[in-house]
Design a protein around this motif. Structure first.
Motif, short mmCIF file in Angstrom:
data_model
loop_
_atom_site.label_atom_id
_atom_site.label_comp_id
_atom_site.label_asym_id
_atom_site.label_seq_id
_atom_site.Cartn_x
_atom_site.Cartn_y
_atom_site.Cartn_z
N VAL A 2 0.91 -1.17 -0.52
CA VAL A 2 -0.30 -0.03 -0.04
C VAL A 2 0.71 1.02 0.13
O VAL A 2 0.80 2.15 -0.82
CB VAL A 2 -0.69 -0.14 1.03
N ASN A 3 1.49 1.28 0.70
CA ASN A 3 2.65 2.17 1.13
C ASN A 3 3.59 2.50 -0.43
O ASN A 3 3.39 3.60 -0.95
CB ASN A 3 3.78 2.44 2.03
N ALA A 4 4.21 1.19 -1.38
CA ALA A 4 4.59 1.52 -2.00
C ALA A 4 4.09 2.40 -3.67
O ALA A 4 4.41 3.04 -4.56
CB ALA A 4 5.45 0.01 -2.92
N GLN B 18 10.17 -2.73 -3.09
CA GLN B 18 11.62 -1.96 -3.94
C GLN B 18 10.12 -0.81 -4.25
O GLN B 18 9.49 -1.67 -4.89
CB GLN B 18 12.46 -2.85 -4.48
N ASP B 19 10.08 0.16 -4.25
CA ASP B 19 9.01 0.88 -5.53
C ASP B 19 10.56 2.24 -6.08
O ASP B 19 11.60 2.13 -5.89
CB ASP B 19 7.75 1.11 -4.57
N ASN B 20 9.65 3.22 -6.82
CA ASN B 20 10.24 3.58 -7.10
C ASN B 20 9.85 4.92 -6.92
O ASN B 20 10.39 6.27 -8.24
CB ASN B 20 10.46 3.96 -8.96
N ARG C 144 3.86 8.15 13.56
CA ARG C 144 4.77 9.28 12.81
C ARG C 144 4.56 9.11 11.22
O ARG C 144 4.86 7.79 10.83
CB ARG C 144 5.91 8.88 13.33
N ARG C 145 4.41 10.62 10.50
CA ARG C 145 4.78 10.83 8.96
C ARG C 145 4.71 11.34 8.49
O ARG C 145 5.51 12.91 9.32
CB ARG C 145 2.50 11.06 9.02
N LEU C 146 5.69 11.74 7.68
CA LEU C 146 5.83 12.67 7.46
C LEU C 146 5.41 13.73 5.77
O LEU C 146 5.73 15.05 5.44
CB LEU C 146 7.62 12.21 5.74
N THR D 27 -2.70 7.03 8.50
CA THR D 27 -2.88 6.67 9.89
C THR D 27 -1.41 7.15 10.90
O THR D 27 -1.51 6.85 11.75
CB THR D 27 -3.26 5.62 10.24
N GLY D 28 -0.19 6.29 10.10
CA GLY D 28 1.14 6.20 10.02
C GLY D 28 1.48 5.19 11.26
O GLY D 28 2.08 5.09 12.06
N ILE D 29 0.37 4.13 11.55
CA ILE D 29 0.42 3.07 11.68
C ILE D 29 0.82 1.81 11.19
O ILE D 29 1.60 0.83 11.93
CB ILE D 29 -1.05 2.72 12.97
N GLY D 30 0.98 2.08 10.06
CA GLY D 30 1.54 1.09 9.07
C GLY D 30 2.66 0.50 9.29
O GLY D 30 2.78 -0.86 9.58
N LEU D 31 3.52 1.36 9.73
CA LEU D 31 5.11 0.70 9.67
C LEU D 31 5.23 -0.05 11.28
O LEU D 31 5.99 -0.77 10.95
CB LEU D 31 5.96 1.85 9.07
N ALA D 32 4.65 1.09 12.02
CA ALA D 32 4.90 0.09 13.91
C ALA D 32 4.43 -1.14 13.24
O ALA D 32 5.06 -1.90 14.44
CB ALA D 32 4.02 0.83 14.07
P1 ADP Z 1 0.95 5.92 6.63
O1 ADP Z 1 1.82 5.11 5.58
O2 ADP Z 1 -0.05 5.59 6.86
O3 ADP Z 1 1.45 7.26 6.68
P2 ADP Z 1 3.20 4.36 7.69
O4 ADP Z 1 3.95 3.92 8.88
O5 ADP Z 1 2.60 3.37 6.47
O6 ADP Z 1 2.01 5.12 7.86
O7 ADP Z 1 4.86 5.28 7.22
C1 ADP Z 1 5.21 6.13 7.70
C2 ADP Z 1 5.59 7.35 6.98
O8 ADP Z 1 6.55 6.68 6.34
C3 ADP Z 1 4.57 7.51 5.48
O9 ADP Z 1 3.49 8.67 6.94
C4 ADP Z 1 5.59 8.27 4.94
O10 ADP Z 1 6.11 9.65 5.13
C5 ADP Z 1 6.99 7.36 4.80
N1 ADP Z 1 7.04 5.71 3.90
C6 ADP Z 1 6.53 5.11 4.08
N2 ADP Z 1 6.49 4.07 3.47
C7 ADP Z 1 7.26 5.13 1.98
C8 ADP Z 1 7.55 4.92 0.79
N3 ADP Z 1 7.55 3.40 0.38
N4 ADP Z 1 8.09 5.38 0.37
C9 ADP Z 1 8.38 7.13 0.42
N5 ADP Z 1 7.73 6.71 1.93
C10 ADP Z 1 7.06 6.63 2.92
#
Ligand code: ADP
Length: 386
Positions: A289-291, A318-320, A337-339, A348-353
């Protein structure tokens, strides 16, 4: 006069010459860094070196002919006499009291821990025992220090995992209980929107859409938080998971998003691992989903594969896409944490956690390599036996 003693080293016999000189042995005895005490068969002190005088606080004259038990704390003396008698039946080189804590007694009444090596010495039919005493106070102190630190660390660890557990419980209960009232708010907002959209003025419409939007976002947040905290309360249910099948289902579920992004997803042939099926599903889904979500102007190309490394598999997604500045590599694995804000990229910033927790609960690690605008590669490991 013995010619051998007076002349230099003799060819073929290294013990003769310099080393055979009595003076050399006397000096050696005197300059030994540890106390050396020689006693007779009855335990009377015959000789002690300078270090023994310093360590025990007596001059040689004061202890010579005295029973050696004066150098031992009172409570051990009776046992020591027995030990000494046994030893004289079967004298041999050996450490004394291995496994026991031995103590010596200074003249001033202070005790100190020691290690003692005994060796028998027979001269002119008289049996003597040489005792080599080593003060091990420093080592004992260091050991005690380490034990104390280890204990403190263990306590801090237990405290940390207890408070982590409490926090997880709290997050779980709070998110679970918040769902119900939020559902009512969300439903009421949607009803209001449906019934009154366009019937009030433009500002009212705008406010209504904010309320509906806000309720929806909060619902997503709480659902994600609940899923995240549930991971901490349930141990992974390990079964054999064919990742080819699993990825097929994940990709199927993301068909719409993939088409909308015009993305190409390439998935290599993957192994079967031992893991929690629904958690591994969540892991791959979040990364994919993030990719898809953090794509750049380029057509998204996503590649999933793995290498087998020693006792573990190393997977990569891997993504581009837009990439990530390395200074955020740690932060993005933390909850919330979101950027970016949710206008730029929803989430929501919970996916990677969640990914991190799943991987760690399976005994693996997760990390990434990336540069802004150069795409990202997320790696994680799963043990072969996970
Ligand atoms: P969310 O996707 O809900 O913002 P995640 O915890 O999944 O939360 O990701 C945290 C942050 O990491 C994202 O807000 C994004 O800034 C950065 N990020 C995650 N995956 C990627 C990716 N594949 N490419 C670029 N930035 C990413």
């Amino acid at each position: 006069m013995n010619a051998t003693l007076e002349s230099g080293p003799q060819k073929g016999d290294p013990t003769k010459g310099l080393l055979a000189k009595k003076e050399v042995f006397e000096r050696l005895f005197e300059s030994a860094p540890d106390p050396i005490i020689i006693v007779d068969q009855a335990g009377k002190i015959l000789l002690a070196n300078g270090e023994a005088e310093r360590k025990f606080g007596y001059t040689l004259a004061e202890i010579v002919d005295k029973p050696m038990e004066i150098l031992i704390p009172e409570r051990y003396r009776a046992d020591h006499v027995k030990f000494r008698e046994n030893y004289s039946y079967a004298p041999r080189l050996r450490p004394m009291g291995s496994g026991l804590d031995l103590f010596a007694l200074h003249r001033n009444g202070q005790e100190f821990p020691v290690e003692v090596s005994l060796s028998p010495l027979a001269i002119d039919d008289q049996l003597m025992v040489i005792g080599l005493v080593r003060d091990i106070s420093e080592r004992k102190n260091a050991e005690a220090n380490i034990r104390e630190k280890a204990k403190a660390l263990e306590f801090a660890n237990a405290e940390l995992s207890r408070s982590n557990h409490e926090l997880e419980q709290f997050a779980y209960i709070a998110s679970h209980d918040l769902q119900e009232p939020l559902r009512s708010i969300s439903a009421a907002c949607q009803l209001l929107e449906k019934k009154y959209q366009g019937k009030l003025d433009a500002t009212a419409d705008e406010f209504l859409s904010y309320a509906v939007d806000g309720a929806k976002r909060m619902q997503n947040l709480i659902e994600d938080l609940l899923a995240y905290s549930r991971l901490g309360t349930k141990a992974p249910k390990l079964v054999a998971v064919d990742l080819n099948l699993l990825l097929k289902q994940v990709v199927e579920g993301l068909k719409l998003a993939t088409e909308e992004a015009r993305a190409a997803i390439h998935i290599e042939s993957l192994p079967t691992v031992l893991g929690d099926r629904s958690q591994l599903f969540q892991l791959f889904q979040n990364l994919l989903v993030n990719a898809l979500k953090f794509r750049s102007q380029r057509s998204p190309l996503i590649h999933v594969g793995y290498h087998s490394m020693g006792s573990e598999y190393e997977f990569f997604v891997q993504d581009n896409g837009i990439g990530i500045d390395p200074k955020y590599f740690q932060q993005i694995f933390e909850v919330f944490r979101r950027l970016h804000n949710s206008q730029a990229y929803p989430g929501t910033g919970i996916g990677l956690a969640t990914c991190k927790k799943i991987v760690e609960r399976h005994g693996g690690r997760i990390w990434l390599s990336s540069q802004p605008d150069a795409g990202s590669t997320f790696y994680f490991t799963l043990p072969h036996h996970a």
